[in-house]
Write an enzyme that holds these catalytic residues in place. Sequence first.
Site, mmCIF file in Angstrom:
data_model
loop_
_atom_site.group_PDB
_atom_site.id
_atom_site.type_symbol
_atom_site.label_atom_id
_atom_site.label_comp_id
_atom_site.label_asym_id
_atom_site.label_seq_id
_atom_site.Cartn_x
_atom_site.Cartn_y
_atom_site.Cartn_z
ATOM 1 N N THR A 188 0.825 -1.196 0.000
ATOM 2 C CA THR A 188 0.000 0.000 0.000
ATOM 3 C C THR A 188 0.863 1.251 0.000
ATOM 4 O O THR A 188 1.993 1.237 0.479
ATOM 5 C CB THR A 188 -0.914 -0.022 1.254
ATOM 6 O OG1 THR A 188 -1.654 -1.239 1.240
ATOM 7 C CG2 THR A 188 -1.875 1.149 1.285
ATOM 8 N N ASP A 228 -8.523 -9.620 -0.301
ATOM 9 C CA ASP A 228 -9.151 -8.879 0.805
ATOM 10 C C ASP A 228 -10.483 -9.484 1.226
ATOM 11 O O ASP A 228 -11.020 -9.129 2.271
ATOM 12 C CB ASP A 228 -9.369 -7.420 0.418
ATOM 13 C CG ASP A 228 -8.147 -6.563 0.706
ATOM 14 O OD1 ASP A 228 -7.142 -7.125 1.166
ATOM 15 O OD2 ASP A 228 -8.197 -5.349 0.470
ATOM 16 N N SER A 252 -11.325 -3.532 3.441
ATOM 17 C CA SER A 252 -9.919 -3.150 3.514
ATOM 18 C C SER A 252 -9.630 -2.549 4.886
ATOM 19 O O SER A 252 -10.541 -2.300 5.674
ATOM 20 C CB SER A 252 -9.570 -2.137 2.414
ATOM 21 O OG SER A 252 -9.883 -0.824 2.826
ATOM 22 N N SER A 253 -8.365 -2.277 5.137
ATOM 23 C CA SER A 253 -7.955 -1.638 6.393
ATOM 24 C C SER A 253 -7.473 -0.212 6.177
ATOM 25 O O SER A 253 -6.894 0.394 7.075
ATOM 26 C CB SER A 253 -6.855 -2.461 7.066
ATOM 27 O OG SER A 253 -7.328 -3.731 7.431
ATOM 28 N N GLY A 274 0.448 -0.796 5.297
ATOM 29 C CA GLY A 274 0.717 -1.846 6.281
ATOM 30 C C GLY A 274 -0.324 -2.923 6.442
ATOM 31 O O GLY A 274 -0.355 -3.590 7.476
ATOM 32 N N GLY A 275 -1.210 -3.146 5.451
ATOM 33 C CA GLY A 275 -2.212 -4.199 5.596
ATOM 34 C C GLY A 275 -3.112 -3.956 6.792
ATOM 35 O O GLY A 275 -3.506 -2.825 7.080
#
Length: 368
Positions: A188, A228, A252-253, A274-275
């Site tokens: 990301t 995801d 998503s985060s 960072g996921g």
Amino acid sequence: RPKSAGDTVKNPALGAMLRRVAKGGARAFYTGQTGRAITAAVADSTRSPTQLTAADLAAYKTVDRAAVCRPYRQYKVCGMGPPSSGATTVLQMLGMIERFDMKAMGPDSATSWHVIAEAMGLAYADREKYLGDPDFVSVPVAGMLDRQYLKSRSALISLTASLSKYEAGTPPGSQPRTAGVSSEVPATTHFVAADSAGNVASMTSTIEGPFGSQLVANGYFLNNELTDFTFAPVKDGAPVANAVAPGKRPLSSMSPTIVYDRKGRVVLAVGSAGGKRIIMHVMKSLVGYMDWGQSAQEAIALPNIYFAGPALLVEKGTMLGAMQRELAALGQMVVVTDMGSKLNAVERTPKGWRGAADPRSPGDALSE
């Protein structure tokens, strides 16, 4: 041959695509030469070729969604709602820790980080169970951020002991669901920007995996966002909110966040890569800025913290790593490990906007 430092890298296909879009707008991206290149890249893949028709691509539409906001102390914090889990999860955690005097405890206290960790476990449990694409499933955002509900969740947090298990609650308006786990992969980028006209942007983008799907069209990588989703549509006899479906957007985060003061002025914009750890990178930065009075640079440099299975991960080589025994004494399995991040932020100061970049990764704060 591999490129060397100082080499000039040219990407004429990307340049041509950008010119087509500059001239023809979004439609020029999803149709015509650009669209055909995307469908061909997917159909002609040597591994798992898949039919993506021109009609599929042309039918895609962006959805304009309202920001999700909640007050925290003297501030208002806003972020991106579902199908992103960022704002909802961050705001839940802030709502849970608000009853604690975080300012008095300060960043050097193991108790402060214990409270953050407990709120994290509870908020992530709700995230896994209830969040998904609101065009396909009922997402109880208002219930998850309801003051009384967060008060009841906060009451589960003790200053002297960790919860042995973190389970989702039952927010007002929720429907029976089962928690599902996605395979979200870090890959990301994030940037923030502010200008003299008062415009502020906080933008997160991802292609999922270092090179996305590893397919290239028009000079760029195609994403791999399918990871995801939660691949099991039903678990323990109940539907999973983030199950795969045609036309559905995955959870998503991403946590692009903007903070306002009492006068309604933007005072901070922040976000990260960072996921699933993005949420916690942003969370600790917000606490540093709003509770501990730190600058944006100091706040994003605070130690990183995250749950991974039964273990609480804390960043190696930081004051949190040095607190391992204190945190473990509260009942946590604590693992000290490397925890990189790519935070960046802008903050309002008496002298104007000031940028901040994560010291753990390449990046810079520039002004003109």
